[in-house]
Design a protein around this motif. Structure first.
Motif, PDB file in Angstrom:
ATOM      1  N   THR A 138      39.366  44.582  43.388  1.00 47.21           N
ATOM      2  CA  THR A 138      38.360  45.260  42.552  1.00 47.21           C
ATOM      3  C   THR A 138      38.161  46.497  43.459  1.00 47.21           C
ATOM      4  N   THR A 139      38.010  47.685  42.277  1.00 45.35           N
ATOM      5  CA  THR A 139      37.644  48.969  42.922  1.00 45.35           C
ATOM      6  C   THR A 139      36.541  49.509  42.284  1.00 45.35           C
TER       7      THR A 139
ATOM      8  N   GLN B 114      31.276  52.895  38.568  1.00 42.37           N
ATOM      9  CA  GLN B 114      32.074  52.299  37.513  1.00 42.37           C
ATOM     10  C   GLN B 114      33.132  51.314  38.530  1.00 42.37           C
ATOM     11  N   ILE B 115      33.462  50.192  37.814  1.00 39.92           N
ATOM     12  CA  ILE B 115      34.112  49.225  38.408  1.00 39.92           C
ATOM     13  C   ILE B 115      35.450  49.022  37.640  1.00 39.92           C
TER      14      ILE B 115
ATOM     15  N   SER C 232      37.328  39.912  32.911  1.00 42.04           N
ATOM     16  CA  SER C 232      36.844  40.904  32.042  1.00 42.04           C
ATOM     17  C   SER C 232      35.886  40.796  31.353  1.00 42.04           C
ATOM     18  N   ASP C 233      35.313  39.555  30.886  1.00 44.91           N
ATOM     19  CA  ASP C 233      34.018  39.674  30.327  1.00 44.91           C
ATOM     20  C   ASP C 233      32.833  39.811  31.329  1.00 44.91           C
ATOM     21  N   THR C 234      33.158  39.237  32.624  1.00 45.22           N
ATOM     22  CA  THR C 234      31.903  39.599  33.591  1.00 45.22           C
ATOM     23  C   THR C 234      31.898  41.134  33.691  1.00 45.22           C
ATOM     24  N   LEU C 235      33.125  41.853  34.015  1.00 43.03           N
ATOM     25  CA  LEU C 235      33.241  42.978  34.211  1.00 43.03           C
ATOM     26  C   LEU C 235      32.546  43.877  33.255  1.00 43.03           C
TER      27      LEU C 235
END
Length: 155
Positions: free
Chosen positions: A133-134, A124-125, A88-91
């Motif tokens: 991942t989408t 968006q990711i 989540s932090d990288t996302l």
């Protein structure tokens, strides 16, 4: 005008052998009538950057699915993989324009995002570590920006 089925066919042909060697299944879900206004080379680079990331982080036995359809916002391109996912932090960092994560991952996503935004769209990711991942790219059906102006901005 570009038929997205042609771009997806190109991507499948481009990555077919690499995916076979890696034990990854690539599948296409598309409608042959989906068209977009854009730069063919730029859209190939956008698609290639996303698939490169998916190939890099999807283990053998996994899959990558490419889909395209019309929506109320424009044309949606969706790339889903069963890779390792993104913390989540990288996302959070990757969902910000023109940025890379601190470990220099996400260069392909930054390139894809820049092309999407220069095309008048957005990227968006969504990702879940351990699940996949989408990446969704929404491109406008038409642009109000003259082609000459876009060419000058890119040059």
């Amino acid at each position: 005008p570009i038929k997205l089925c042609e771009l997806f066919d190109w991507a499948e042909m481009r990555y077919r052998e690499q995916a076979r060697r890696a034990g990854i299944e690539i599948s296409l879900e598309r409608s042959d009538d989906v068209m977009v206004l854009g730069d063919r080379l730029g859209l190939r680079r956008l698609i290639g950057s996303i698939i490169d990331n998916s190939m890099k982080f999807t283990p053998s036995g996994g899959s990558i699915t490419m889909a395209a359809w019309h929506s109320s916002d424009g044309i949606v391109l969706e790339f889903t993989d069963t890779g390792i996912g993104i913390p989540s932090d990288t996302l959070t960092v990757l969902n910000t324009s023109f940025t890379l994560s601190s470990d220099r991952r996400g260069n392909g996503i930054a390139i894809a995002r820049a092309i999407a935004e220069l095309s008048g769209g957005q990227l968006q990711i969504n990702s879940s570590p351990g699940i996949g991942t989408t990446v969704a790219v929404v491109l406008p059906i038409k642009t109000d920006t003259p082609v000459e102006l876009v060419s000058q901005q890119v040059a």
